[in-house]
Design an enzyme around this catalytic site. Structure first.
Site, PDB file in Angstrom:
ATOM      1  N   LYS A  13       0.665  -1.399  -0.091  1.00 55.56           N
ATOM      2  CA  LYS A  13      -0.012  -0.057  -0.156  1.00 55.56           C
ATOM      3  C   LYS A  13       0.958   1.480  -0.067  1.00 55.56           C
ATOM      4  O   LYS A  13       0.359   2.242  -0.893  1.00 55.56           O
ATOM      5  CB  LYS A  13      -0.782  -0.095   1.266  1.00 55.56           C
ATOM      6  CG  LYS A  13      -2.257   0.640   1.727  1.00 55.56           C
ATOM      7  CD  LYS A  13      -2.794   0.739   2.359  1.00 55.56           C
ATOM      8  CE  LYS A  13      -2.304   0.858   3.812  1.00 55.56           C
ATOM      9  NZ  LYS A  13      -1.641   1.562   4.181  1.00 55.56           N
ATOM     10  N   ARG A  88      -9.253   3.203   9.349  1.00 54.09           N
ATOM     11  CA  ARG A  88      -9.025   2.283   9.947  1.00 54.09           C
ATOM     12  C   ARG A  88     -10.543   0.756  10.384  1.00 54.09           C
ATOM     13  O   ARG A  88      -9.914  -0.031  11.173  1.00 54.09           O
ATOM     14  CB  ARG A  88      -7.662   2.302  10.544  1.00 54.09           C
ATOM     15  CG  ARG A  88      -6.521   1.040  10.588  1.00 54.09           C
ATOM     16  CD  ARG A  88      -5.608   1.365   9.946  1.00 54.09           C
ATOM     17  NE  ARG A  88      -4.406   0.241   9.979  1.00 54.09           N
ATOM     18  CZ  ARG A  88      -3.371   0.716  10.349  1.00 54.09           C
ATOM     19  NH1 ARG A  88      -3.018   1.948   9.148  1.00 54.09           N
ATOM     20  NH2 ARG A  88      -1.949   0.417  10.274  1.00 54.09           N
ATOM     21  N   ARG A 127      10.153  -5.872   5.375  1.00 51.79           N
ATOM     22  CA  ARG A 127      10.085  -4.267   4.902  1.00 51.79           C
ATOM     23  C   ARG A 127      11.072  -3.615   5.288  1.00 51.79           C
ATOM     24  O   ARG A 127      11.456  -4.259   6.697  1.00 51.79           O
ATOM     25  CB  ARG A 127       8.969  -3.977   5.197  1.00 51.79           C
ATOM     26  CG  ARG A 127       8.200  -2.525   5.108  1.00 51.79           C
ATOM     27  CD  ARG A 127       7.359  -2.329   4.977  1.00 51.79           C
ATOM     28  NE  ARG A 127       6.101  -3.093   6.616  1.00 51.79           N
ATOM     29  CZ  ARG A 127       5.162  -2.673   6.583  1.00 51.79           C
ATOM     30  NH1 ARG A 127       4.350  -2.243   5.253  1.00 51.79           N
ATOM     31  NH2 ARG A 127       4.623  -2.817   7.876  1.00 51.79           N
ATOM     32  N   ARG A 166      11.069  -1.699  11.580  1.00 46.44           N
ATOM     33  CA  ARG A 166      10.126  -1.503  12.352  1.00 46.44           C
ATOM     34  C   ARG A 166       9.886  -2.437  13.490  1.00 46.44           C
ATOM     35  O   ARG A 166       9.679  -3.773  13.172  1.00 46.44           O
ATOM     36  CB  ARG A 166       8.669  -0.684  12.026  1.00 46.44           C
ATOM     37  CG  ARG A 166       8.953   0.429  11.329  1.00 46.44           C
ATOM     38  CD  ARG A 166       7.410   0.383  10.253  1.00 46.44           C
ATOM     39  NE  ARG A 166       6.088   0.179  11.370  1.00 46.44           N
ATOM     40  CZ  ARG A 166       5.120  -0.076  10.813  1.00 46.44           C
ATOM     41  NH1 ARG A 166       4.542   0.367   9.629  1.00 46.44           N
ATOM     42  NH2 ARG A 166       3.800  -0.381  11.124  1.00 46.44           N
TER      43      ARG A 166
END
Ligand code: AMP
Length: 223
Positions: A13, A88, A127, A166
């Site tokens: 996204k 969300r 990621r 992260r």
């Protein structure tokens, strides 16, 4: 052009959002990025949000909804925006819809990137974030956006900047919680998407192919 972009964490996204942002020259407003900037800046908002984010829970609507509605009032949003990570859940979807109606702002499209839960999870764990620019996508499990290597270290494939992961991307229970919220059709993100399906044009793209195929499909559908 005012656009919402939906997709489970790990669906690409953010990567596709950066491409859409360039095409229309509009700000890419990412709720998660705003929270992380506040956390690293040590603001009161960041301190309030951190505990929820670390656990993969939603930051309460009382904090998130006004934060985003205010952000949409900033000067750079006058020519449009791409909103990523909000709404969300169903409550946020209704709040956004009501606020836009009140201000007479039209929502042009919602984009939905469709991807199954297991693939999304694998992609999240690969990621990496570039310290210089959040719109420099890197993922150790996706060939098209694999980080570069410099002196035996992985660096950003776009600018050579340092990379980090992260904490909430490396924690399986936090990932599962985020996906529980996303795929929830009663009150979660999918309920929010369905709410918009009844009100605006929703452009669906399959998130499974590579980054370029997905963006080609998306850009051709955006017209
Ligand atoms: P993201 O970068 O989109 O994965 O968001 C990271 C975290 O920020 C999420 O797991 C939530 O804790 C928080 N967050 C992001 N967007 C929202 C939102 N719309 N409502 C509440 N919390 C959010």
């Amino acid at each position: 052009m005012n656009i919402l972009i939906f997709g489970p964490n790990g669906s690409g996204k953010g990567t596709q959002g950066a491409i859409v942002q360039k095409k229309f020259g509009i700000p890419h407003i990412e709720t998660g990025v705003i929270f992380r900037e506040n956390i690293s800046g040590g603001t009161e908002l960041g301190q309030k949000a951190k505990g929820y984010i670390d656990k993969g829970e939603l930051v309460p609507d009382e904090i998130t909804v006004p934060m985003i509605l205010n952000r949409l009032k900033a000067d750079d949003c006058k020519t449009g925006w791409l909103l990523d990570g909000f709404p969300r859940n169903l409550v946020q979807a209704e709040a956004l819809h009501d606020a836009l109606q009140k201000e007479n702002i039209t929502l042009d499209y919602a984009i939905e990137i469709v991807l199954d839960r297991q693939t999304s999870k694998n992609r999240i764990m690969g990621r990496r974030l570039c310290v210089n620019d959040n719109n420099h996508p890197n993922n150790i499990y996706i060939d098209a956006i694999k980080p570069a290597e410099k002196n035996g270290k992985l660096v950003c494939r776009v600018c050579g900047g340092e990379l980090s992961a992260r904490a909430d991307d490396q924690d399986e229970s936090a990932i599962d919680k985020r996906h529980n919220i996303y795929y929830d059709t009663q009150t979660g993100t999918t309920a929010g998407i369905n709410y918009f399906k009844e009100r605006v044009k929703v452009i669906q793209v399959d998130g499974l192919p590579g980054v370029n195929e997905v963006s080609e499909d998306l850009l051709s559908k955006l017209g």
